[in-house]
Design a protein around this motif. Sequence first.
Motif, PDB file in Angstrom:
ATOM      1  N   LYS A  33      43.079  95.211  34.206  1.00 20.39           N
ATOM      2  CA  LYS A  33      43.285  96.222  35.240  1.00 20.39           C
ATOM      3  C   LYS A  33      42.017  97.044  35.344  1.00 20.39           C
ATOM      4  N   MET A  34      41.491  97.207  36.589  1.00 24.47           N
ATOM      5  CA  MET A  34      40.207  97.872  36.783  1.00 24.47           C
ATOM      6  C   MET A  34      40.262  98.837  37.959  1.00 24.47           C
ATOM      7  N   ASP A  35      39.575  99.970  37.812  1.00 22.69           N
ATOM      8  CA  ASP A  35      39.408 100.922  38.903  1.00 22.69           C
ATOM      9  C   ASP A  35      38.170 100.518  39.694  1.00 22.69           C
ATOM     10  N   LEU A  36      38.395 100.033  40.926  1.00 23.79           N
ATOM     11  CA  LEU A  36      37.280  99.590  41.768  1.00 23.79           C
ATOM     12  C   LEU A  36      36.798 100.692  42.704  1.00 23.79           C
ATOM     13  N   VAL A  37      37.198 101.915  42.464  1.00 27.35           N
ATOM     14  CA  VAL A  37      36.858 103.084  43.271  1.00 27.35           C
ATOM     15  C   VAL A  37      37.640 103.094  44.580  1.00 27.35           C
ATOM     16  N   TYR A  38      37.535 102.023  45.370  1.00 29.99           N
ATOM     17  CA  TYR A  38      38.254 101.983  46.637  1.00 29.99           C
ATOM     18  C   TYR A  38      39.708 101.543  46.457  1.00 29.99           C
ATOM     19  N   CYS A  39      40.049 101.011  45.283  1.00 35.51           N
ATOM     20  CA  CYS A  39      41.418 100.644  44.962  1.00 35.51           C
ATOM     21  C   CYS A  39      41.521 100.363  43.469  1.00 35.51           C
ATOM     22  N   ILE A  40      42.735 100.209  42.992  1.00 37.03           N
ATOM     23  CA  ILE A  40      42.978  99.764  41.616  1.00 37.03           C
ATOM     24  C   ILE A  40      43.347  98.296  41.678  1.00 37.03           C
ATOM     25  N   TYR A  41      42.635  97.473  40.954  1.00 36.71           N
ATOM     26  CA  TYR A  41      42.895  96.025  40.947  1.00 36.71           C
ATOM     27  C   TYR A  41      43.528  95.618  39.622  1.00 36.71           C
ATOM     28  N   GLU A  42      44.562  94.780  39.708  1.00 32.20           N
ATOM     29  CA  GLU A  42      45.215  94.221  38.521  1.00 32.20           C
ATOM     30  C   GLU A  42      45.394  92.726  38.744  1.00 32.20           C
ATOM     31  N   GLY A  43      44.757  91.938  37.907  1.00 32.14           N
ATOM     32  CA  GLY A  43      44.854  90.495  38.088  1.00 32.14           C
ATOM     33  C   GLY A  43      43.855  89.772  37.219  1.00 32.14           C
ATOM     34  N   ARG A  62      50.001  98.110  49.045  1.00 31.99           N
ATOM     35  CA  ARG A  62      49.343  97.262  48.059  1.00 31.99           C
ATOM     36  C   ARG A  62      49.232  95.848  48.611  1.00 31.99           C
ATOM     37  N   TYR A  63      48.218  95.143  48.193  1.00 28.94           N
ATOM     38  CA  TYR A  63      48.003  93.755  48.605  1.00 28.94           C
ATOM     39  C   TYR A  63      48.254  92.846  47.412  1.00 28.94           C
ATOM     40  N   GLU A  64      49.056  91.801  47.619  1.00 31.12           N
ATOM     41  CA  GLU A  64      49.323  90.795  46.591  1.00 31.12           C
ATOM     42  C   GLU A  64      48.904  89.446  47.144  1.00 31.12           C
ATOM     43  N   GLY A  65      47.990  88.787  46.467  1.00 35.77           N
ATOM     44  CA  GLY A  65      47.581  87.474  46.954  1.00 35.77           C
ATOM     45  C   GLY A  65      46.278  87.004  46.346  1.00 35.77           C
ATOM     46  N   GLU A  66      45.581  86.188  47.098  1.00 31.39           N
ATOM     47  CA  GLU A  66      44.354  85.567  46.621  1.00 31.39           C
ATOM     48  C   GLU A  66      43.171  86.538  46.742  1.00 31.39           C
ATOM     49  N   VAL A  67      42.303  86.493  45.741  1.00 32.17           N
ATOM     50  CA  VAL A  67      41.153  87.396  45.674  1.00 32.17           C
ATOM     51  C   VAL A  67      39.912  86.579  45.348  1.00 32.17           C
ATOM     52  N   GLN A  68      38.797  86.948  45.978  1.00 34.84           N
ATOM     53  CA  GLN A  68      37.524  86.274  45.703  1.00 34.84           C
ATOM     54  C   GLN A  68      36.407  87.318  45.679  1.00 34.84           C
ATOM     55  N   LYS A  69      35.697  87.367  44.556  1.00 28.56           N
ATOM     56  CA  LYS A  69      34.567  88.287  44.391  1.00 28.56           C
ATOM     57  C   LYS A  69      34.950  89.729  44.714  1.00 28.56           C
ATOM     58  N   GLY A  70      36.151  90.115  44.255  1.00 27.03           N
ATOM     59  CA  GLY A  70      36.587  91.490  44.420  1.00 27.03           C
ATOM     60  C   GLY A  70      37.141  91.851  45.767  1.00 27.03           C
ATOM     61  N   LEU A  71      37.307  90.872  46.655  1.00 26.19           N
ATOM     62  CA  LEU A  71      37.820  91.123  47.998  1.00 26.19           C
ATOM     63  C   LEU A  71      39.045  90.253  48.271  1.00 26.19           C
ATOM     64  N   GLU A  72      39.889  90.728  49.163  1.00 24.30           N
ATOM     65  CA  GLU A  72      41.005  89.894  49.617  1.00 24.30           C
ATOM     66  C   GLU A  72      40.426  88.684  50.336  1.00 24.30           C
ATOM     67  N   HIS A  73      40.870  87.502  49.925  1.00 26.42           N
ATOM     68  CA  HIS A  73      40.332  86.295  50.536  1.00 26.42           C
ATOM     69  C   HIS A  73      41.371  85.183  50.366  1.00 26.42           C
ATOM     70  N   GLY A  74      41.969  84.762  51.491  1.00 26.73           N
ATOM     71  CA  GLY A  74      43.011  83.739  51.448  1.00 26.73           C
ATOM     72  C   GLY A  74      44.338  84.321  51.909  1.00 26.73           C
ATOM     73  N   PHE A  75      45.415  83.736  51.409  1.00 24.79           N
ATOM     74  CA  PHE A  75      46.750  84.143  51.835  1.00 24.79           C
ATOM     75  C   PHE A  75      47.333  85.177  50.879  1.00 24.79           C
ATOM     76  N   GLY A  76      48.125  86.070  51.441  1.00 27.72           N
ATOM     77  CA  GLY A  76      48.792  87.076  50.637  1.00 27.72           C
ATOM     78  C   GLY A  76      49.761  87.868  51.478  1.00 27.72           C
ATOM     79  N   ARG A  77      50.180  88.995  50.939  1.00 27.72           N
ATOM     80  CA  ARG A  77      51.080  89.862  51.681  1.00 27.72           C
ATOM     81  C   ARG A  77      50.739  91.319  51.399  1.00 27.72           C
ATOM     82  N   ILE A  78      50.934  92.141  52.392  1.00 29.83           N
ATOM     83  CA  ILE A  78      50.807  93.587  52.239  1.00 29.83           C
ATOM     84  C   ILE A  78      52.206  94.159  52.121  1.00 29.83           C
ATOM     85  N   ILE A  79      52.426  94.966  51.098  1.00 33.86           N
ATOM     86  CA  ILE A  79      53.727  95.569  50.867  1.00 33.86           C
ATOM     87  C   ILE A  79      53.585  97.074  51.080  1.00 33.86           C
ATOM     88  N   PHE A  80      54.346  97.597  52.028  1.00 38.45           N
ATOM     89  CA  PHE A  80      54.250  99.002  52.373  1.00 38.45           C
ATOM     90  C   PHE A  80      55.170  99.842  51.488  1.00 38.45           C
TER      91      PHE A  80
END
Length: 306
Positions: A33-43, A62-80
């Motif tokens: 789990k890391m604080d990326l400043v613009y969000c908290i990432y866990e994965g 929050r965004y749940e899905g595929e991540v590449q090089k610290g960015l959302e990349h691929g398929f996922g879902r946004i949960i409000f």
Amino acid sequence: MIKTFLIGLLIFAVFITAEAQCLEGDCKNGFGKMDLVYCIYEGTFVKGIPEGAGTMYYETYRYEGEVQKGLEHGFGRIIFEDGSYEEVEYYKGKKIESQYIKVEAQDYKSYQAKRDPRCVSGDCANGQGEYHFPSGNKYKGNFKDFQPYGNGEWDFANGDRYVGTVSNGQKEGNGTYHYSNGWRFTGSYQADAEYTGTYFAPNGQTVKVLNGTVQIPKPSVSYTITTGGSPQHPDHERCPMCNGKGTIMIPGRSRQIQGSPSYNVYRSTDGKVSREYAGSAPVYTVRGPDRESTCSICGGTGVVKW
């Protein structure tokens, strides 16, 4: 583009001091789990960079899905925050396509997303498409609200095949089901079950289904027509069931009757009489009289037409 560029700069700055930003777990090559400043990432992390699958926590979603090089990349879902969902597809942090579908959590079915990779062609939401299920079953045809609906074709993993109408993923209406053993059913379906129609066996035998009940055929009785018709009826022959008599004898009904038990009677010297049970009561079989009835095969004429 500017937003993605700025986020990229933040990621670069954050990763330089990744040790200070790691909140827990393995933020180098594992799960953390890391604080990326613009969000908290866990994965998952690869060489200290968010890579693979994870969750990115923002202020209002929050965004749940595929991540590449610290960015959302691929398929996922946004949960409000209210629990609603948005199916999304990202390319290097930029949302390129989405289906804004807000539904209750208990009604959500993950395989139904239009961008689900199991939807191999077409529109598996509201249109025509082809979907391959995890079980190995395949459906090709019309969809409505992410469910097979209308005309379609099912190819099942066990070798069976169905061509016909479906409703909410079940066989409903008219269709033909081909069994892998050579049998087939053609007719109507209700709630995924055969309702009215006919089974066809490989040997040509047929079995009817009426209102959901299989119609068991009555055993057929064959008779050998013997020669010996009268000159007055050359196109008739003597009925083999009654031998030309026109009537048949129906045996009387048999039933059992229990008789009275027997006793031995004794008279003592003082004149008193006593009796002693001698054995079990006899059982008699009684048969009613035979009766004559009209022959059903010839209708009482004694002859049949051939």
